[in-house]
Design a protein around this motif. Structure first.
Motif, PDB file in Angstrom:
ATOM      1  N   MET A   1       0.831  -1.181   0.000  1.00 59.46           N
ATOM      2  CA  MET A   1       0.000   0.000   0.000  1.00 59.46           C
ATOM      3  C   MET A   1       0.877   1.246   0.000  1.00 59.46           C
ATOM      4  N   SER A   2       0.294   2.323  -0.394  1.00 59.61           N
ATOM      5  CA  SER A   2       1.054   3.553  -0.537  1.00 59.61           C
ATOM      6  C   SER A   2       1.203   4.331   0.769  1.00 59.61           C
ATOM      7  N   HIS A   3       0.420   4.006   1.769  1.00 59.13           N
ATOM      8  CA  HIS A   3       0.425   4.731   3.043  1.00 59.13           C
ATOM      9  C   HIS A   3       0.041   6.189   2.863  1.00 59.13           C
ATOM     10  N   THR A   4      -0.675   6.485   1.805  1.00 58.69           N
ATOM     11  CA  THR A   4      -1.113   7.850   1.537  1.00 58.69           C
ATOM     12  C   THR A   4      -2.529   8.027   2.056  1.00 58.69           C
ATOM     13  N   PRO A   5      -2.761   9.047   2.878  1.00 57.56           N
ATOM     14  CA  PRO A   5      -4.122   9.282   3.358  1.00 57.56           C
ATOM     15  C   PRO A   5      -5.063   9.593   2.192  1.00 57.56           C
ATOM     16  N   HIS A   6      -6.266   9.126   2.298  1.00 55.20           N
ATOM     17  CA  HIS A   6      -7.275   9.341   1.257  1.00 55.20           C
ATOM     18  C   HIS A   6      -8.296  10.356   1.758  1.00 55.20           C
ATOM     19  N   GLU A   7      -7.860  11.575   1.993  1.00 55.79           N
ATOM     20  CA  GLU A   7      -8.767  12.613   2.481  1.00 55.79           C
ATOM     21  C   GLU A   7      -9.779  12.961   1.389  1.00 55.79           C
ATOM     22  N   LEU A   8     -10.986  13.306   1.814  1.00 57.36           N
ATOM     23  CA  LEU A   8     -12.034  13.615   0.844  1.00 57.36           C
ATOM     24  C   LEU A   8     -11.657  14.788  -0.049  1.00 57.36           C
ATOM     25  N   ALA A   9     -10.951  15.764   0.488  1.00 55.62           N
ATOM     26  CA  ALA A   9     -10.525  16.907  -0.335  1.00 55.62           C
ATOM     27  C   ALA A   9      -9.576  16.470  -1.442  1.00 55.62           C
ATOM     28  N   GLU A  10      -8.819  15.397  -1.205  1.00 54.14           N
ATOM     29  CA  GLU A  10      -7.923  14.864  -2.235  1.00 54.14           C
ATOM     30  C   GLU A  10      -8.678  13.952  -3.195  1.00 54.14           C
ATOM     31  N   GLU A  11      -9.674  13.249  -2.679  1.00 51.54           N
ATOM     32  CA  GLU A  11     -10.465  12.334  -3.507  1.00 51.54           C
ATOM     33  C   GLU A  11     -11.415  13.093  -4.435  1.00 51.54           C
ATOM     34  N   PHE A  12     -11.932  14.224  -3.949  1.00 54.04           N
ATOM     35  CA  PHE A  12     -12.874  15.043  -4.723  1.00 54.04           C
ATOM     36  C   PHE A  12     -12.388  16.507  -4.727  1.00 54.04           C
ATOM     37  N   PRO A  13     -11.243  16.777  -5.335  1.00 57.01           N
ATOM     38  CA  PRO A  13     -10.658  18.123  -5.238  1.00 57.01           C
ATOM     39  C   PRO A  13     -11.529  19.225  -5.837  1.00 57.01           C
ATOM     40  N   ASP A  14     -12.349  18.890  -6.803  1.00 54.61           N
ATOM     41  CA  ASP A  14     -13.187  19.898  -7.436  1.00 54.61           C
ATOM     42  C   ASP A  14     -14.524  20.089  -6.724  1.00 54.61           C
ATOM     43  N   GLN A  15     -14.726  19.360  -5.612  1.00 55.78           N
ATOM     44  CA  GLN A  15     -16.011  19.441  -4.925  1.00 55.78           C
ATOM     45  C   GLN A  15     -15.877  19.782  -3.441  1.00 55.78           C
ATOM     46  N   THR A  16     -14.774  20.395  -3.067  1.00 54.86           N
ATOM     47  CA  THR A  16     -14.554  20.692  -1.646  1.00 54.86           C
ATOM     48  C   THR A  16     -15.618  21.655  -1.106  1.00 54.86           C
ATOM     49  N   GLN A  17     -16.021  22.631  -1.880  1.00 53.77           N
ATOM     50  CA  GLN A  17     -17.056  23.561  -1.416  1.00 53.77           C
ATOM     51  C   GLN A  17     -18.391  22.840  -1.265  1.00 53.77           C
ATOM     52  N   LYS A  18     -18.701  21.969  -2.206  1.00 50.00           N
ATOM     53  CA  LYS A  18     -19.949  21.221  -2.140  1.00 50.00           C
ATOM     54  C   LYS A  18     -19.955  20.305  -0.908  1.00 50.00           C
ATOM     55  N   ILE A  19     -18.819  19.696  -0.606  1.00 49.80           N
ATOM     56  CA  ILE A  19     -18.707  18.854   0.590  1.00 49.80           C
ATOM     57  C   ILE A  19     -18.986  19.701   1.829  1.00 49.80           C
ATOM     58  N   HIS A  20     -18.360  20.853   1.890  1.00 50.59           N
ATOM     59  CA  HIS A  20     -18.563  21.749   3.031  1.00 50.59           C
ATOM     60  C   HIS A  20     -20.031  22.158   3.163  1.00 50.59           C
ATOM     61  N   ASP A  21     -20.630  22.560   2.064  1.00 50.06           N
ATOM     62  CA  ASP A  21     -22.018  23.007   2.085  1.00 50.06           C
ATOM     63  C   ASP A  21     -22.967  21.875   2.486  1.00 50.06           C
ATOM     64  N   LEU A  22     -22.740  20.682   1.944  1.00 52.25           N
ATOM     65  CA  LEU A  22     -23.599  19.542   2.288  1.00 52.25           C
ATOM     66  C   LEU A  22     -23.445  19.136   3.746  1.00 52.25           C
ATOM     67  N   LYS A  23     -22.227  19.236   4.261  1.00 53.12           N
ATOM     68  CA  LYS A  23     -22.021  18.919   5.678  1.00 53.12           C
ATOM     69  C   LYS A  23     -22.864  19.834   6.561  1.00 53.12           C
ATOM     70  N   LEU A  24     -22.991  21.088   6.177  1.00 55.37           N
ATOM     71  CA  LEU A  24     -23.779  22.036   6.960  1.00 55.37           C
ATOM     72  C   LEU A  24     -25.283  21.839   6.773  1.00 55.37           C
ATOM     73  N   ALA A  25     -25.693  21.426   5.585  1.00 59.74           N
ATOM     74  CA  ALA A  25     -27.111  21.347   5.256  1.00 59.74           C
ATOM     75  C   ALA A  25     -27.736  19.981   5.495  1.00 59.74           C
ATOM     76  N   ASP A  26     -26.939  18.925   5.528  1.00 56.08           N
ATOM     77  CA  ASP A  26     -27.479  17.562   5.577  1.00 56.08           C
ATOM     78  C   ASP A  26     -26.789  16.773   6.685  1.00 56.08           C
ATOM     79  N   ALA A  27     -27.530  16.494   7.749  1.00 53.72           N
ATOM     80  CA  ALA A  27     -26.959  15.789   8.907  1.00 53.72           C
ATOM     81  C   ALA A  27     -26.480  14.389   8.531  1.00 53.72           C
TER      82      ALA A  27
END
Length: 79
Positions: A1-27
């Motif tokens: 394995m690569s031992h590289t963290p799979h953070e959501l911001a790295e997995e979906f770099p073009d959707q970081t704002q959408k992730i943030h907004d959904l976290k606030l709007a959808d429990a």
């Protein structure tokens, strides 16, 4: 394995704002993201040897993480 963290911001770099907004709007989405981060940390710590696990346990954690990532991706696609 690569031992590289799979953070959501790295997995979906073009959707970081959408992730943030959904976290606030959808429990449910926020809960999925929190679960993903918890599992991701466990996988990374296991791969790095900080918290060793059996290979089977590590594979199980990766599968759980992948399932959460797929669910998160589906919700992002619908938003």
């Amino acid at each position: 394995m690569s031992h590289t963290p799979h953070e959501l911001a790295e997995e979906f770099p073009d959707q970081t704002q959408k992730i943030h907004d959904l976290k606030l709007a959808d429990a449910h989405f926020a809960k999925l993201v929190d679960e993903y981060h918890t599992l991701n940390r466990k996988v990374h710590r296991s791969e790095a040897g900080v918290e060793p696990r059996s290979e089977l346990a590590e594979v199980d954690l990766r599968k759980q993480r992948m399932h959460l990532k797929d669910e998160i991706a589906g919700m992002l696609a619908k938003a």
